[in-house]
Design a protein around this motif. Structure first.
Motif, PDB file in Angstrom:
ATOM      1  N   MET A 231       0.823  -1.203   0.000  1.00  0.00           N
ATOM      2  CA  MET A 231       0.000   0.000   0.000  1.00  0.00           C
ATOM      3  C   MET A 231       0.860   1.257   0.000  1.00  0.00           C
ATOM      4  O   MET A 231       0.514   2.272  -0.619  1.00  0.00           O
ATOM      5  CB  MET A 231      -0.937  -0.002   1.215  1.00  0.00           C
ATOM      6  N   THR A 232       2.006   1.188   0.701  1.00  0.00           N
ATOM      7  CA  THR A 232       2.914   2.335   0.703  1.00  0.00           C
ATOM      8  C   THR A 232       3.434   2.610  -0.694  1.00  0.00           C
ATOM      9  O   THR A 232       3.490   3.764  -1.143  1.00  0.00           O
ATOM     10  CB  THR A 232       4.092   2.077   1.654  1.00  0.00           C
ATOM     11  N   GLN A 233       3.810   1.560  -1.419  1.00  0.00           N
ATOM     12  CA  GLN A 233       4.310   1.737  -2.781  1.00  0.00           C
ATOM     13  C   GLN A 233       3.220   2.275  -3.707  1.00  0.00           C
ATOM     14  O   GLN A 233       3.483   3.090  -4.584  1.00  0.00           O
ATOM     15  CB  GLN A 233       4.855   0.410  -3.314  1.00  0.00           C
ATOM     16  N   ILE A 234       2.003   1.824  -3.497  1.00  0.00           N
ATOM     17  CA  ILE A 234       0.879   2.354  -4.293  1.00  0.00           C
ATOM     18  C   ILE A 234       0.703   3.839  -3.999  1.00  0.00           C
ATOM     19  O   ILE A 234       0.506   4.658  -4.904  1.00  0.00           O
ATOM     20  CB  ILE A 234      -0.411   1.580  -3.990  1.00  0.00           C
ATOM     21  N   GLY A 235       0.784   4.220  -2.727  1.00  0.00           N
ATOM     22  CA  GLY A 235       0.649   5.623  -2.357  1.00  0.00           C
ATOM     23  C   GLY A 235       1.757   6.477  -2.939  1.00  0.00           C
ATOM     24  O   GLY A 235       1.524   7.601  -3.386  1.00  0.00           O
ATOM     25  N   LEU A 236       2.998   5.960  -2.954  1.00  0.00           N
ATOM     26  CA  LEU A 236       4.112   6.705  -3.529  1.00  0.00           C
ATOM     27  C   LEU A 236       3.930   6.908  -5.031  1.00  0.00           C
ATOM     28  O   LEU A 236       4.243   7.964  -5.575  1.00  0.00           O
ATOM     29  CB  LEU A 236       5.430   5.968  -3.276  1.00  0.00           C
ATOM     30  N   ALA A 237       3.442   5.878  -5.692  1.00  0.00           N
ATOM     31  CA  ALA A 237       3.336   5.940  -7.147  1.00  0.00           C
ATOM     32  C   ALA A 237       2.144   6.755  -7.611  1.00  0.00           C
ATOM     33  O   ALA A 237       2.239   7.491  -8.597  1.00  0.00           O
ATOM     34  CB  ALA A 237       3.252   4.526  -7.727  1.00  0.00           C
ATOM     35  N   LEU A 238       1.010   6.667  -6.879  1.00  0.00           N
ATOM     36  CA  LEU A 238      -0.237   7.239  -7.403  1.00  0.00           C
ATOM     37  C   LEU A 238      -0.937   8.212  -6.465  1.00  0.00           C
ATOM     38  O   LEU A 238      -1.965   8.769  -6.839  1.00  0.00           O
ATOM     39  CB  LEU A 238      -1.214   6.104  -7.757  1.00  0.00           C
ATOM     40  N   ALA A 239      -0.395   8.396  -5.250  1.00  0.00           N
ATOM     41  CA  ALA A 239      -1.008   9.297  -4.265  1.00  0.00           C
ATOM     42  C   ALA A 239      -2.384   8.778  -3.839  1.00  0.00           C
ATOM     43  O   ALA A 239      -2.595   7.556  -3.788  1.00  0.00           O
ATOM     44  CB  ALA A 239      -1.080  10.725  -4.797  1.00  0.00           C
ATOM     45  N   GLY A 240      -3.344   9.672  -3.537  1.00  0.00           N
ATOM     46  CA  GLY A 240      -4.561   9.288  -2.843  1.00  0.00           C
ATOM     47  C   GLY A 240      -5.643   8.661  -3.685  1.00  0.00           C
ATOM     48  O   GLY A 240      -5.889   7.445  -3.622  1.00  0.00           O
ATOM     49  N   ARG A 241      -6.337   9.428  -4.509  1.00  0.00           N
ATOM     50  CA  ARG A 241      -7.508   8.927  -5.221  1.00  0.00           C
ATOM     51  C   ARG A 241      -7.132   7.779  -6.161  1.00  0.00           C
ATOM     52  O   ARG A 241      -7.765   6.716  -6.150  1.00  0.00           O
ATOM     53  CB  ARG A 241      -8.160  10.054  -6.017  1.00  0.00           C
ATOM     54  N   ALA A 242      -6.125   8.018  -7.016  1.00  0.00           N
ATOM     55  CA  ALA A 242      -5.739   6.972  -7.969  1.00  0.00           C
ATOM     56  C   ALA A 242      -5.216   5.743  -7.237  1.00  0.00           C
ATOM     57  O   ALA A 242      -5.474   4.601  -7.637  1.00  0.00           O
ATOM     58  CB  ALA A 242      -4.689   7.505  -8.937  1.00  0.00           C
ATOM     59  N   GLY A 243      -4.476   5.954  -6.134  1.00  0.00           N
ATOM     60  CA  GLY A 243      -3.970   4.827  -5.366  1.00  0.00           C
ATOM     61  C   GLY A 243      -5.081   3.987  -4.771  1.00  0.00           C
ATOM     62  O   GLY A 243      -5.026   2.754  -4.784  1.00  0.00           O
ATOM     63  N   ALA A 244      -6.121   4.635  -4.254  1.00  0.00           N
ATOM     64  CA  ALA A 244      -7.248   3.909  -3.676  1.00  0.00           C
ATOM     65  C   ALA A 244      -7.969   3.087  -4.747  1.00  0.00           C
ATOM     66  O   ALA A 244      -8.409   1.959  -4.489  1.00  0.00           O
ATOM     67  CB  ALA A 244      -8.212   4.882  -3.000  1.00  0.00           C
ATOM     68  N   ARG A 245      -8.092   3.655  -5.955  1.00  0.00           N
ATOM     69  CA  ARG A 245      -8.752   2.908  -7.028  1.00  0.00           C
ATOM     70  C   ARG A 245      -7.942   1.678  -7.423  1.00  0.00           C
ATOM     71  O   ARG A 245      -8.494   0.595  -7.650  1.00  0.00           O
ATOM     72  CB  ARG A 245      -8.961   3.822  -8.243  1.00  0.00           C
ATOM     73  N   LEU A 246      -6.608   1.827  -7.529  1.00  0.00           N
ATOM     74  CA  LEU A 246      -5.782   0.667  -7.888  1.00  0.00           C
ATOM     75  C   LEU A 246      -5.815  -0.384  -6.778  1.00  0.00           C
ATOM     76  O   LEU A 246      -5.901  -1.592  -7.057  1.00  0.00           O
ATOM     77  CB  LEU A 246      -4.341   1.111  -8.147  1.00  0.00           C
ATOM     78  N   ALA A 247      -5.766   0.056  -5.528  1.00  0.00           N
ATOM     79  CA  ALA A 247      -5.819  -0.892  -4.408  1.00  0.00           C
ATOM     80  C   ALA A 247      -7.118  -1.691  -4.452  1.00  0.00           C
ATOM     81  O   ALA A 247      -7.123  -2.921  -4.232  1.00  0.00           O
ATOM     82  CB  ALA A 247      -5.681  -0.148  -3.093  1.00  0.00           C
ATOM     83  N   ALA A 248      -8.228  -1.032  -4.727  1.00  0.00           N
ATOM     84  CA  ALA A 248      -9.509  -1.738  -4.813  1.00  0.00           C
ATOM     85  C   ALA A 248      -9.491  -2.755  -5.947  1.00  0.00           C
ATOM     86  O   ALA A 248     -10.068  -3.848  -5.838  1.00  0.00           O
ATOM     87  CB  ALA A 248     -10.637  -0.724  -5.020  1.00  0.00           C
ATOM     88  N   ALA A 249      -8.798  -2.425  -7.046  1.00  0.00           N
ATOM     89  CA  ALA A 249      -8.747  -3.350  -8.186  1.00  0.00           C
ATOM     90  C   ALA A 249      -7.980  -4.628  -7.855  1.00  0.00           C
ATOM     91  O   ALA A 249      -8.253  -5.678  -8.446  1.00  0.00           O
ATOM     92  CB  ALA A 249      -8.116  -2.652  -9.398  1.00  0.00           C
ATOM     93  N   VAL A 250      -7.042  -4.551  -6.915  1.00  0.00           N
ATOM     94  CA  VAL A 250      -6.279  -5.747  -6.545  1.00  0.00           C
ATOM     95  C   VAL A 250      -6.795  -6.358  -5.246  1.00  0.00           C
ATOM     96  O   VAL A 250      -6.135  -7.211  -4.647  1.00  0.00           O
ATOM     97  CB  VAL A 250      -4.772  -5.425  -6.440  1.00  0.00           C
ATOM     98  N   GLY A 251      -7.961  -5.902  -4.768  1.00  0.00           N
ATOM     99  CA  GLY A 251      -8.596  -6.526  -3.615  1.00  0.00           C
ATOM    100  C   GLY A 251      -8.241  -5.936  -2.280  1.00  0.00           C
ATOM    101  O   GLY A 251      -8.472  -6.586  -1.242  1.00  0.00           O
ATOM    102  N   ILE A 252      -7.680  -4.749  -2.247  1.00  0.00           N
ATOM    103  CA  ILE A 252      -7.325  -4.108  -0.976  1.00  0.00           C
ATOM    104  C   ILE A 252      -8.264  -2.929  -0.751  1.00  0.00           C
ATOM    105  O   ILE A 252      -8.351  -2.031  -1.585  1.00  0.00           O
ATOM    106  CB  ILE A 252      -5.863  -3.604  -0.988  1.00  0.00           C
ATOM    107  N   THR A 253      -8.931  -2.926   0.361  1.00  0.00           N
ATOM    108  CA  THR A 253      -9.825  -1.821   0.693  1.00  0.00           C
ATOM    109  C   THR A 253      -9.075  -0.820   1.552  1.00  0.00           C
ATOM    110  O   THR A 253      -8.691  -1.115   2.687  1.00  0.00           O
ATOM    111  CB  THR A 253     -11.057  -2.326   1.451  1.00  0.00           C
ATOM    112  N   VAL A 254      -8.825   0.342   0.998  1.00  0.00           N
ATOM    113  CA  VAL A 254      -8.080   1.368   1.726  1.00  0.00           C
ATOM    114  C   VAL A 254      -8.551   2.731   1.225  1.00  0.00           C
ATOM    115  O   VAL A 254      -8.871   2.904   0.044  1.00  0.00           O
ATOM    116  CB  VAL A 254      -6.555   1.204   1.512  1.00  0.00           C
ATOM    117  N   GLY A 255      -8.618   3.694   2.139  1.00  0.00           N
ATOM    118  CA  GLY A 255      -9.035   5.043   1.760  1.00  0.00           C
ATOM    119  C   GLY A 255      -7.863   5.887   1.285  1.00  0.00           C
ATOM    120  O   GLY A 255      -6.699   5.604   1.593  1.00  0.00           O
ATOM    121  N   ARG A 256      -8.160   6.949   0.561  1.00  0.00           N
ATOM    122  CA  ARG A 256      -7.102   7.801   0.023  1.00  0.00           C
ATOM    123  C   ARG A 256      -6.317   8.488   1.135  1.00  0.00           C
ATOM    124  O   ARG A 256      -5.090   8.646   1.046  1.00  0.00           O
ATOM    125  CB  ARG A 256      -7.707   8.844  -0.912  1.00  0.00           C
TER     126      ARG A 256
END
Length: 419
Positions: free
Chosen positions: A1-26
């Motif tokens: 999740m940290t790497q997703i946040g670094l790469a895409l920040a909040g909104r886009a990161g939350a959308r990618l996390a949801a696509a891979v099955g991780i529920t996390v807020g921006r």
């Protein structure tokens, strides 16, 4: 999740996390990025410095780059020399500082690292020279039209060169542009934003930006008058028929319609209106005048890289305009000095440019004297700010992904840690 946040920040990161099955807020992703420790800086011998825009024209920051690894070292708000000097005093190992020609950065580097050599970036030097060339060409724009090769005898041929009748009044679009330029600059000086100026004047924000970014109204006017018009391809025919005595715009409109003219009669009326004063002749028409932009581009391009047609046009232009001929010579000498690393020739080039009558070029040369050592190093040493510009582009990409409420601390973490 940290790497997703670094790469895409909040909104886009939350959308990618949801696509891979991780529920996390921006906001959770942003908090995880903020919690990361900043990397150790270590020793830096060659430093790159440049500004970037949080909000262009209003709010800027500064980024420092390790030129050996091309990695960002630090970001800070503003572009003041005092902040750079403070950082450099903590890093006495710095030997070379690559920077643009900002006087603030120059003074900060001198105070904070007197032992370091300052190197002016060649990209910025070439860009500044290009601005001087464009101003010079713009001042000569009335000479950019190629003369007629000589008209052939025929039914519409005139034995004498027709007198060019100038419009008795300035074109309405020119008057309007001058008024808008003056008003926009007055409002900008009062601290109004471009959006507010646009609302006040009833103009699109892009138009306001064009007016505010140009110092002189003549530059805006020249660009507007150079724009292609729907009547342009038929001007030669219209002028010939006008000089033969056909002054009825409706009839001329019907004639050029048969030649493929796609526009309306009003455009024809507007074009011919300027020649009705005194029932004078319309000017003889040759080829369309060269634009300031294309002539500037030809002068700034290596002769071997010019297309044959463009090289021929530039050659003819230089033959009929001695000042543009000298301008081209100065530019090519500077280019040879820059690409060949001949910084020892700089003083001679500056002297020649200052003694010439080309005011914008002379002004550029005088400004070089204010930063002479850094410019000479930039033209002699192999160091370049290319890595800095690359990181500026990456920073812009990361900034576009930021949430509106995310601050400099989050942007700093993403720039320093995101790969």
């Amino acid at each position: 999740m940290t790497q997703i946040g670094l790469a895409l920040a909040g909104r886009a990161g939350a959308r990618l996390a949801a696509a891979v099955g991780i529920t996390v807020g921006r906001d959770t992703l942003l908090r995880m990025v903020r919690a990361l420790p900043e990397p150790e800086i270590g020793e830096v011998e060659v430093l790159g410095v440049d500004a970037y825009a949080f909000r262009k024209g209003r709010h800027y920051g500064t980024v420092l780059i390790d030129m050996a690894t091309h990695r960002p070292l630090h970001l800070y708000d503003g572009r003041e020399g005092e902040d750079l000097a403070a950082w450099l005093q903590d890093h006495p190992e710095v030997k070379v500082i690559c920077r643009d020609r900002s006087s603030g950065y120059g003074e900060g580097a001198r105070v904070g690292a007197p032992q370091a050599q300052q190197v002016a970036d060649r990209y910025h030097l070439w860009a500044n020279l290009g601005q001087a060339v464009e101003k010079t060409v713009n001042a000569h724009r009335s000479r950019l039209a190629e003369p007629l090769a000589g008209a052939e005898d025929g039914p519409g041929h005139l034995d004498t060169e027709p007198e060019v009748v100038q419009p008795s009044k300035e074109l309405k679009i020119v008057t309007r542009l001058r008024e808008q330029h003056a008003t926009a600059h007055e409002m900008w000086a009062q601290g109004m934003s471009k959006a507010a100026i646009g609302r006040k004047l009833g103009l699109h924000q892009a138009t306001v930006r064009k007016l505010v970014n140009v110092r002189f109204a003549d530059d805006v006017v020249a660009k507007s008058l150079q724009r292609a018009h729907v009547v342009d391809p038929y001007v030669g025919y219209l002028h010939r028929r006008w000089n033969e005595g056909i002054r009825n715009a409706a009839q001329l409109h019907r004639e050029i319609q048969e030649l493929g003219y796609p526009g309306g009669e009003l455009a024809v009326q507007r074009h011919l209106r300027r020649y009705r004063t005194g029932r004078g002749h319309a000017p003889a028409v040759g080829t369309k005048p060269l634009s300031v932009c294309e002539v500037t581009s030809w002068i700034m391009t290596h002769p071997e890289h010019l297309r044959d047609g463009d090289a021929d046009k530039l050659h003819r232009l230089r033959e009929r305009d001695p000042e543009l001929d000298r301008l081209t010579g100065h530019v090519r000498k500077f280019a040879a000095m820059m690409t060949g690393r001949h910084g020892d020739r700089l003083d001679g080039w500056i002297t020649e440019a200052e003694q010439d009558t080309l005011a914008p070029l002379a002004s550029f040369a005088r400004n070089l004297r204010r930063d002479l050592d850094a410019v000479r190093n930039g033209l002699s040493m192999s160091y370049s700010s290319g890595a800095v510009e690359g990181n500026i582009n990456r920073l812009k990409m990361l900034k576009r992904q930021m949430l509106g409420r995310a601050g400099l601390d989050l942007l700093r973490k993403r720039v320093l840690l995101a790969r």
